[in-house]
Design an enzyme around this catalytic site. Sequence first.
Site, PDB file in Angstrom:
ATOM      1  N   TYR A  43       0.945  -1.536   0.138  1.00 61.69           N
ATOM      2  CA  TYR A  43      -0.257   0.245   0.426  1.00 61.69           C
ATOM      3  C   TYR A  43       0.915   0.736   0.147  1.00 61.69           C
ATOM      4  O   TYR A  43       0.240   2.279  -0.868  1.00 61.69           O
ATOM      5  CB  TYR A  43      -1.165  -0.222   1.395  1.00 61.69           C
ATOM      6  CG  TYR A  43      -2.116  -0.763   1.447  1.00 61.69           C
ATOM      7  CD1 TYR A  43      -3.309  -0.664   0.841  1.00 61.69           C
ATOM      8  CD2 TYR A  43      -2.205  -2.161   1.671  1.00 61.69           C
ATOM      9  CE1 TYR A  43      -4.365  -1.195   0.555  1.00 61.69           C
ATOM     10  CE2 TYR A  43      -3.013  -3.325   1.483  1.00 61.69           C
ATOM     11  CZ  TYR A  43      -4.061  -2.080   0.829  1.00 61.69           C
ATOM     12  OH  TYR A  43      -5.121  -3.615   0.725  1.00 61.69           O
ATOM     13  N   GLU A  81      -7.765  -7.346   5.209  1.00 63.55           N
ATOM     14  CA  GLU A  81      -6.774  -8.500   4.704  1.00 63.55           C
ATOM     15  C   GLU A  81      -6.802  -9.294   6.232  1.00 63.55           C
ATOM     16  O   GLU A  81      -6.393 -10.451   6.430  1.00 63.55           O
ATOM     17  CB  GLU A  81      -5.793  -7.844   4.078  1.00 63.55           C
ATOM     18  CG  GLU A  81      -6.810  -8.020   2.995  1.00 63.55           C
ATOM     19  CD  GLU A  81      -5.801  -6.317   2.100  1.00 63.55           C
ATOM     20  OE1 GLU A  81      -4.850  -6.119   1.381  1.00 63.55           O
ATOM     21  OE2 GLU A  81      -6.650  -5.291   1.027  1.00 63.55           O
ATOM     22  N   GLY A  92     -23.785 -18.806 -18.171  1.00 60.65           N
ATOM     23  CA  GLY A  92     -22.868 -19.297 -18.670  1.00 60.65           C
ATOM     24  C   GLY A  92     -21.354 -19.900 -17.649  1.00 60.65           C
ATOM     25  O   GLY A  92     -22.341 -20.715 -16.432  1.00 60.65           O
ATOM     26  N   PHE A 146     -15.651 -11.346 -12.100  1.00 58.27           N
ATOM     27  CA  PHE A 146     -14.383 -12.239 -11.368  1.00 58.27           C
ATOM     28  C   PHE A 146     -13.934 -10.718 -12.282  1.00 58.27           C
ATOM     29  O   PHE A 146     -14.199 -10.851 -13.817  1.00 58.27           O
ATOM     30  CB  PHE A 146     -14.027 -13.972 -12.167  1.00 58.27           C
ATOM     31  CG  PHE A 146     -14.448 -14.377 -11.109  1.00 58.27           C
ATOM     32  CD1 PHE A 146     -13.833 -15.144  -9.850  1.00 58.27           C
ATOM     33  CD2 PHE A 146     -15.841 -15.127 -11.298  1.00 58.27           C
ATOM     34  CE1 PHE A 146     -14.094 -15.982  -9.501  1.00 58.27           C
ATOM     35  CE2 PHE A 146     -15.652 -16.497 -10.332  1.00 58.27           C
ATOM     36  CZ  PHE A 146     -15.060 -16.079  -8.968  1.00 58.27           C
TER      37      PHE A 146
END
Length: 401
Positions: A98, A140, A275, A390
């Site tokens: 970061y 995180e 799909g 995605f």
Amino acid sequence: MLSPDSAAVVRATLPAVGGALDEITARFYGTMFAEQPGLLDGLFNRGNQANGGQRRALAGSIAAFAQALLADPETRPDALLSRIAHKHAALGVTEDQYTIVHKYLFGAIAEVLGEAVTPQVAAAWDEVYWLMAGALIAQEARLYQEAQVDPRHPWRRWTVVERREETSDVVSFLLRPADEAPVPPARAGQYVSVRVRMPDGIHQVRQYSLSGAPGDRLRRITVKRVASLSDAPEGEVSNHLHRTIGAGDGLTLSAPFGDVVLDDADSPLLLVSAGIGCTPMVGMLEHLAATGATRPVTVLHADRSPADHALLSDTQRLVGLLPAARAEFWYEQNAAAEPGAHRGLMDLEALDLSAGADVYLCGSLPFMRAVRAQLLDSGVPARHIRYEVFGPDLWLAHTEG
């Protein structure tokens, strides 16, 4: 919490900064990769860099975060942050990165906007950046701890037990850990990152949903080969997996991540896909069947044709195992080959859908936008609709609320 002085500056400068974000992020990535080429090895998607998708996603997330702070300086857009944090954890992003991003991003802002970036303006946007970065770093860290993953060493080798051809352009890989260490926990709906070394020596990473139940030492991913188009090259990772990986080969995977996961409620469940978006839905169905779930489940899927419908037999088998499940399929071509299927695009108007259903969406962005609009028109609240994308995700800021 964004300070009042910074909020005033950000509000005044957001139109200028927002209007230049595409140029700013283009300059940012170009300079950063020129001076830090190692970041391209396994962290950034070269395809999304080439087509501008990653640049637009970064710009969109910064703008969305700033707008959320201005709307309520004491809150944070948790849905946006959660989505980004899970993506970062699946890539092994570390706190020190970061600082690197900050250096090049703010250098690009100064270069593009020039004298408009006064010390006061720079300080206000610096506060926005570190509020966002700090929130992500915290999320995180929690995700790494829960997954028992060291972010400095996030990868693990797995062995392909079986390769299964699903359709002409979709293949499934059944995987087992290459060692005897415990398998990281997973939830139905999550994905793993697959890290491969390309012929030029650069590692590339892509995320694939777990398409099987996550309860034992075997995991399954299902990969669609991304073909080349007139304005885009073929998907390098998907084609590499299709061409070179078979039973007995090894793959490098991350622990499972992703915040669009199946809950344990008893409310009706609606799984909607198109799909290759069927993959997390089949993983959810396998989990429901394995746990003896009795909640009502409706599976809706659209595809080009029955022959192109990956995991069709698995879907039918699992629906048959669930006591209160049904499935509806739509095909643009050759719908008559699948008994009971509808012809054309997915149309929810004639279906009896529960307004209290928990809805999960996965497919192309145009498909999900269209289906979401139909769901809202049918009375399903927006807060009940969850989705997975995605690749760079620009939809979230435009669909919440």
